[in-house]
Enzyme design. Structure first.
Site, PDB file in Angstrom:
ATOM      1  N   ASP A 283       0.845  -1.192   0.000  1.00 35.12           N
ATOM      2  CA  ASP A 283       0.000   0.000   0.000  1.00 35.12           C
ATOM      3  C   ASP A 283       0.879   1.239   0.000  1.00 35.12           C
ATOM      4  OD1 ASP A 283      -2.410   1.341  -0.047  1.00 35.12           O
ATOM      5  OD2 ASP A 283      -2.595   1.426   2.130  1.00 35.12           O
TER       6      ASP A 283
ATOM      7  N   TYR B 168       1.235   5.663  -0.515  1.00 35.28           N
ATOM      8  CA  TYR B 168       0.724   6.845   0.200  1.00 35.28           C
ATOM      9  C   TYR B 168       0.774   8.029  -0.747  1.00 35.28           C
ATOM     10  CZ  TYR B 168       0.150   9.531   4.618  1.00 35.28           C
ATOM     11  OH  TYR B 168      -0.312  10.310   5.661  1.00 35.28           O
TER      12      TYR B 168
ATOM     13  N   HIS C 298      -4.260  13.933   1.080  1.00 33.30           N
ATOM     14  CA  HIS C 298      -4.495  13.129   2.290  1.00 33.30           C
ATOM     15  C   HIS C 298      -3.267  13.169   3.193  1.00 33.30           C
ATOM     16  CE1 HIS C 298      -5.628   9.749   4.877  1.00 33.30           C
ATOM     17  NE2 HIS C 298      -4.451   9.219   4.611  1.00 33.30           N
TER      18      HIS C 298
ATOM     19  N   GLU D 288     -10.570   4.152   3.866  1.00 35.75           N
ATOM     20  CA  GLU D 288      -9.610   4.846   3.008  1.00 35.75           C
ATOM     21  C   GLU D 288      -9.977   4.553   1.562  1.00 35.75           C
ATOM     22  OE1 GLU D 288      -5.670   5.505   5.769  1.00 35.75           O
ATOM     23  OE2 GLU D 288      -5.544   4.055   4.129  1.00 35.75           O
TER      24      GLU D 288
ATOM     25  N   GLU E 103      -9.295   4.317  -2.135  1.00 36.16           N
ATOM     26  CA  GLU E 103      -8.087   4.136  -2.939  1.00 36.16           C
ATOM     27  C   GLU E 103      -8.408   3.457  -4.265  1.00 36.16           C
ATOM     28  OE1 GLU E 103      -4.609   2.606  -1.023  1.00 36.16           O
ATOM     29  OE2 GLU E 103      -5.343   3.024   1.004  1.00 36.16           O
TER      30      GLU E 103
ATOM     31  N   ASP F  47      -9.250   0.534   2.087  1.00 37.16           N
ATOM     32  CA  ASP F  47      -8.246   0.043   3.038  1.00 37.16           C
ATOM     33  C   ASP F  47      -8.715   0.400   4.453  1.00 37.16           C
ATOM     34  OD1 ASP F  47      -5.891  -1.039   4.016  1.00 37.16           O
ATOM     35  OD2 ASP F  47      -4.814   0.853   3.852  1.00 37.16           O
TER      36      ASP F  47
ATOM     37  N   GLN G 281      -3.743   2.126  15.420  1.00 32.92           N
ATOM     38  CA  GLN G 281      -2.600   2.643  14.662  1.00 32.92           C
ATOM     39  C   GLN G 281      -1.827   3.694  15.452  1.00 32.92           C
ATOM     40  OE1 GLN G 281      -3.704   4.052  10.781  1.00 32.92           O
ATOM     41  NE2 GLN G 281      -1.689   4.902  10.321  1.00 32.92           N
TER      42      GLN G 281
ATOM     43  N   THR H 253      -9.088  -5.565   3.823  1.00 35.09           N
ATOM     44  CA  THR H 253      -8.982  -4.611   2.722  1.00 35.09           C
ATOM     45  C   THR H 253      -9.954  -5.078   1.650  1.00 35.09           C
ATOM     46  OG1 THR H 253      -6.635  -4.212   3.187  1.00 35.09           O
ATOM     47  CG2 THR H 253      -7.443  -3.564   1.018  1.00 35.09           C
TER      48      THR H 253
ATOM     49  N   THR I 275      -4.674   6.857   0.067  1.00 35.13           N
ATOM     50  CA  THR I 275      -5.980   7.508   0.168  1.00 35.13           C
ATOM     51  C   THR I 275      -6.079   8.718  -0.756  1.00 35.13           C
ATOM     52  OG1 THR I 275      -6.070   6.815   2.469  1.00 35.13           O
ATOM     53  CG2 THR I 275      -7.662   8.472   1.775  1.00 35.13           C
TER      54      THR I 275
END
Length: 431
Positions: free
Chosen positions: A133, A135, A140, A209, A211, A243, A250, A267, A362
């Site tokens: 994944d 970023y 975002h 999220e 995506e 996601d 987290q 996911t 995201t």
């Protein structure tokens, strides 16, 4: 593109699309390959065994790929074959098809191979060996960075130089419609406390999220990177992805190695893989040019346009309630393309395999209600209102989330179908 098959004008699966997937049904107990056309799935296994591909020599030695329970074998044939198969299927369904005997005038094969989408079960389209994944959603990344570090330090120094990513969990990637169990985990109930001692609890800040994700088609050998100029030909197609993220889990776990349990529980992806050729008409400028000089040469694309103009939306329906559209954004809100992600992933010599999945990160806009996560919209403090008047900071049990993405114009839409998940209560665990 007119068809002899009746296709609803608002269908995401017009003849301009022809996405590939894996289906089963009451009559087809073993999963097989299919394409979505309007409100129907064309069973490619039956189509192939009944002479459906008789006018396409390139696929003749490989007809067995359509009887496999995943698309991996078909994907591994490479982009030139994918392109010819897609274009051939388009020609078979065109109103002025040059091959009417194949399906248009073949009522027997129509009855055997054309199944209403409402009667099929969708499966994961690929066997996913690894999932990474990224970023690449700059807005975002900035929005979240501001929440945690302030505007001056919102983006890390490396962000505009490389596609930041982490290795996700392939085993928990599920297809649209699969219920999502709220995770349990360690949570720091009071971040200001000293000493900091976590509690064990169901996640209280469950998030989405929005995506896109791309499947790898061609593998590369260990030690041999995929060049930026070749990377696109190593990508099979794209799906929509949610996601799911446990923000409170987290927050406690991510230092120093990043997210772990907060991302590994589920996911969700759409079951129909949209080929890159179907998305090509919507190529557009991303947040920064793909050939920008600030990139190191191994990431610099030859062309400026490195994104797709695909309107995206997020909808939440609470249990017993009405749908609420909470966000509209666009897939062009990405800083890096999938070829750039693949080139970066392999620059060390990392070998990618057919079926590996790459998440975009995201996708958010800059304005309110264009964000791809609840964290950005509410910050856990400013609730959004649903259609029935109830409020949400994060997801509650019974909430159903639907992601959608569709480009083009009426009658020629290219879309992914709905990406759906409903939240189930956490398991009650005793120790």
């Amino acid at each position: 593109m007119a068809s002899w098959l009746q296709i609803p004008k608002n269908s995401p699966f017009s003849l301009a699309n022809i996405p590939f997937g894996i289906i089963s049904s009451a009559k087809i107990t073993s999963p097989v390959a299919a394409v979505a056309v309007g409100d129907y799935a064309l069973n490619l296994s039956i189509f192939a065994s009944s002479g459906g591909f008789s006018q396409l020599p390139v696929i003749q030695p490989h007809l067995g790929v359509f009887s496999q329970p995943t698309l991996n074998a078909f994907a591994a044939l490479g982009r030139p074959v994918h392109r010819q198969v897609r274009e051939y299927i388009q020609s078979v369904f065109r109103a002025d098809t040059p091959f009417p005997q194949i399906l248009k005038d073949n009522s027997t094969l129509q009855k055997e191979a054309l199944l209403p989408l409402s009667e099929v079960t969708n499966h994961l389209p690929m066997h996913i060996g690894d999932y990474t994944d990224f970023y690449a959603g700059l807005n975002h990344a900035y929005n979240v960075g501001v929440l945690f570090r302030g505007p001056e330090n919102a983006l890390q120094p490396n962000y505009k130089h490389l596609p930041v990513g982490y290795h996700g969990r392939a085993s928990s990637v599920v297809t649209s419609g699969t219920p999502i169990r709220r995770p349990n985990g360690q949570i720091l109930a009071n971040p200001a406390a000293n000493p900091k001692v976590p509690t064990f609890s169901p996640c209280k800040r469950l998030d989405i999220e929005l995506e896109l994700a791309a499947f790898v088609s061609k593998s590369n050998e260990l030690g041999k990177p995929v060049s930026i100029d070749e990377a696109e030909d190593h990508i099979f197609g794209v799906v929509l992805m949610n996601d799911w993220s446990a923000r409170d889990i987290q927050a406690w776990e991510y230092v120093p190695l990043g997210p772990f349990n907060a991302k590994n529980f589920a996911t969700t992806i759409t079951p129909w893989v949209v080929l890159l050729d179907a998305l090509e008409p919507f190529r557009t400028a991303g947040l920064e040019p793909g050939n920008r000089e600030s990139l190191l040469p191994y990431l610099r694309e030859k062309r400026e346009l490195n994104a797709y103009d695909i309107p995206l939306e997020v909808e939440i329906t609470n249990a017993g309630g009405k749908p609420t559209l909470i966000s509209r954004t666009n897939a062009k809100n990405l800083l890096y393309s999938f070829p750039q992600m693949l080139a970066h992933h392999t620059i060390t010599g990392c070998n990618m395999n057919t079926g590996d999945l790459l998440g975009s990160g995201t996708i958010s806009g800059k304005e309110n209600q264009t964000q791809g996560s609840l964290l950005e919209q509410t910050n856990g403090k400013n609730p959004l209102k649903l259609a029935d008047g109830s409020e949400r900071l994060f997801l509650e049990d019974g909430d159903t989330v639907v992601l959608r993405g569709m480009a083009g114009t009426e009658g020629n839409y290219v879309g992914f179908g709905d990406c759906v998940g409903t939240i189930l209560p956490a398991l009650k665990l005793e120790f």
